[in-house]
Design an enzyme around this catalytic site. Sequence first.
Site, mmCIF file in Angstrom:
data_model
loop_
_atom_site.group_PDB
_atom_site.id
_atom_site.type_symbol
_atom_site.label_atom_id
_atom_site.label_comp_id
_atom_site.label_asym_id
_atom_site.label_seq_id
_atom_site.Cartn_x
_atom_site.Cartn_y
_atom_site.Cartn_z
ATOM 1 N N ASP A 51 5.262 -1.866 -7.035
ATOM 2 C CA ASP A 51 4.864 -2.692 -5.621
ATOM 3 C C ASP A 51 4.131 -1.368 -4.712
ATOM 4 O O ASP A 51 5.201 -0.479 -4.244
ATOM 5 C CB ASP A 51 6.024 -3.589 -5.159
ATOM 6 C CG ASP A 51 5.751 -4.536 -3.757
ATOM 7 O OD1 ASP A 51 4.499 -4.960 -4.062
ATOM 8 O OD2 ASP A 51 6.255 -4.978 -2.946
ATOM 9 N N GLY A 74 7.312 -9.328 5.805
ATOM 10 C CA GLY A 74 8.464 -9.403 6.969
ATOM 11 C C GLY A 74 8.852 -10.976 7.458
ATOM 12 O O GLY A 74 8.198 -11.700 6.953
ATOM 13 N N SER A 86 7.198 -14.812 1.789
ATOM 14 C CA SER A 86 8.201 -15.239 2.390
ATOM 15 C C SER A 86 8.074 -15.967 4.013
ATOM 16 O O SER A 86 7.418 -15.305 4.683
ATOM 17 C CB SER A 86 9.328 -14.095 2.804
ATOM 18 O OG SER A 86 9.671 -13.607 1.641
HETATM 19 O O1 G3H Z 1 5.913 -4.491 0.578
HETATM 20 C C1 G3H Z 1 6.757 -4.494 1.039
HETATM 21 C C2 G3H Z 1 8.274 -5.161 0.799
HETATM 22 O O2 G3H Z 1 8.737 -6.017 1.430
HETATM 23 C C3 G3H Z 1 9.137 -3.795 0.434
HETATM 24 O O3 G3H Z 1 9.514 -3.012 1.771
HETATM 25 O O4 G3H Z 1 9.501 -0.815 1.131
HETATM 26 O O5 G3H Z 1 11.133 -1.656 2.599
HETATM 27 O O6 G3H Z 1 11.627 -2.083 0.395
HETATM 28 P P1 G3H Z 1 10.384 -1.673 1.512
HETATM 29 P P1 13P Z 2 7.745 -10.775 2.077
HETATM 30 O O1 13P Z 2 8.202 -9.662 3.158
HETATM 31 O O2 13P Z 2 6.958 -12.037 2.681
HETATM 32 O O3 13P Z 2 8.853 -11.193 1.465
HETATM 33 O O4 13P Z 2 6.546 -10.107 1.141
HETATM 34 C C1 13P Z 2 7.010 -9.162 0.193
HETATM 35 C C2 13P Z 2 5.693 -8.385 -0.378
HETATM 36 O O5 13P Z 2 4.811 -8.729 -0.189
HETATM 37 C C3 13P Z 2 5.991 -7.302 -1.395
HETATM 38 O O6 13P Z 2 5.050 -6.590 -1.639
HETATM 39 ZN ZN ZN Z 3 3.264 -6.482 -0.308
#
Ligand code: G3H
Ligand code: 13P
Ligand code: ZN
Length: 285
Positions: free
Chosen positions: A82, A181, A211
């Site tokens: 991701d 977020g 989300s």
């Molecule tokens: O892309 C955003 C996701 O919510 C992941 O965030 O790098 O803090 O795990 P993170």
């Molecule tokens: P949310 O923070 O809305 O769950 O999005 C997650 C996301 O897009 C991860 O790449």
């Molecule tokens: Zn994302």
Amino acid sequence: MPLVNVKDLLFDAAKNNYAVGAFNCNNMEILQAIIRAAEEEDAPVIIQASQGAIKYAGLDYIASMGKLAAEKSSVPAALHLDHGTSIEQVIQCIRHGFSSVMFDGSSLPFDDNAALTKEVVEIAHAVDVSVEGELGRICGTEDDISVCDRDASLTDPGEAKSFVEFTGVDSLAVSIGTAHGRYKGTPDLDFERLERIGELVDIPLVMHGASGVPSEDICRAIPMGIRKINIDTDIREAFVTGIMEALEEDPHGRDPRNILGHAREKMQEIVGEKMRLFGCAHRIR
Ligand code: G3H
Ligand code: 13P
Ligand code: ZN
């Protein structure tokens, strides 16, 4: 079964007008919650590792756990990077067995994003790994965005068409008003823009920041071409709620398995709910 790539999952989603859930995984309990929900719902599933997850758990752990979960599972599962940050990271993930990668060049000027994404596509496709690109900026809910900034950050439909044709990506993350977020208010999605992108681009589109997006908006976006929907924050919240509930129930409990076990159940519930909403439940034939 062995890992599948995201392209194959999204091909079926497009053919049958549903979206596949992509769920962020940071530890064993989250991973088990995702896979258990997928098996319970008979749904294809995308397990994804963010930059934060790789930093927290380590690439070796995330990759090994993801592969093991997919192999033991009765439903098709993909392991996806991701928001990949560099060609080096994409290669590392492919070497660790990921079946799909995202290269996020959305902070770069169009030409640089397109050139790097094309390079990633050439590398990944040579080993049958699918690629998600991103055009337009998907911000965080904590980012203070003015109306004029918002317009500049949303995906331009004409640019999306050129980007997809030039790079050869398998799916495209679009910025249509969602954010990562927890939302402070109700997100304001630009459906006209999404519809236009869907008309010009014939590959699956990806919704990040899903989300907290109202169910009606999710259902409206899917027929416009959204075929992969990313969920992280809702899982994090279920995790914390589960821990708090377990401690409230037994304030002196000191067995982490009881506390984390309850959190895992809460996460499985929310993941299952999303799968039913996205229409990917009961798709395994
Ligand atoms: O892309 C955003 C996701 O919510 C992941 O965030 O790098 O803090 O795990 P993170
Ligand atoms: P949310 O923070 O809305 O769950 O999005 C997650 C996301 O897009 C991860 O790449
Ligand atoms: Zn994302």
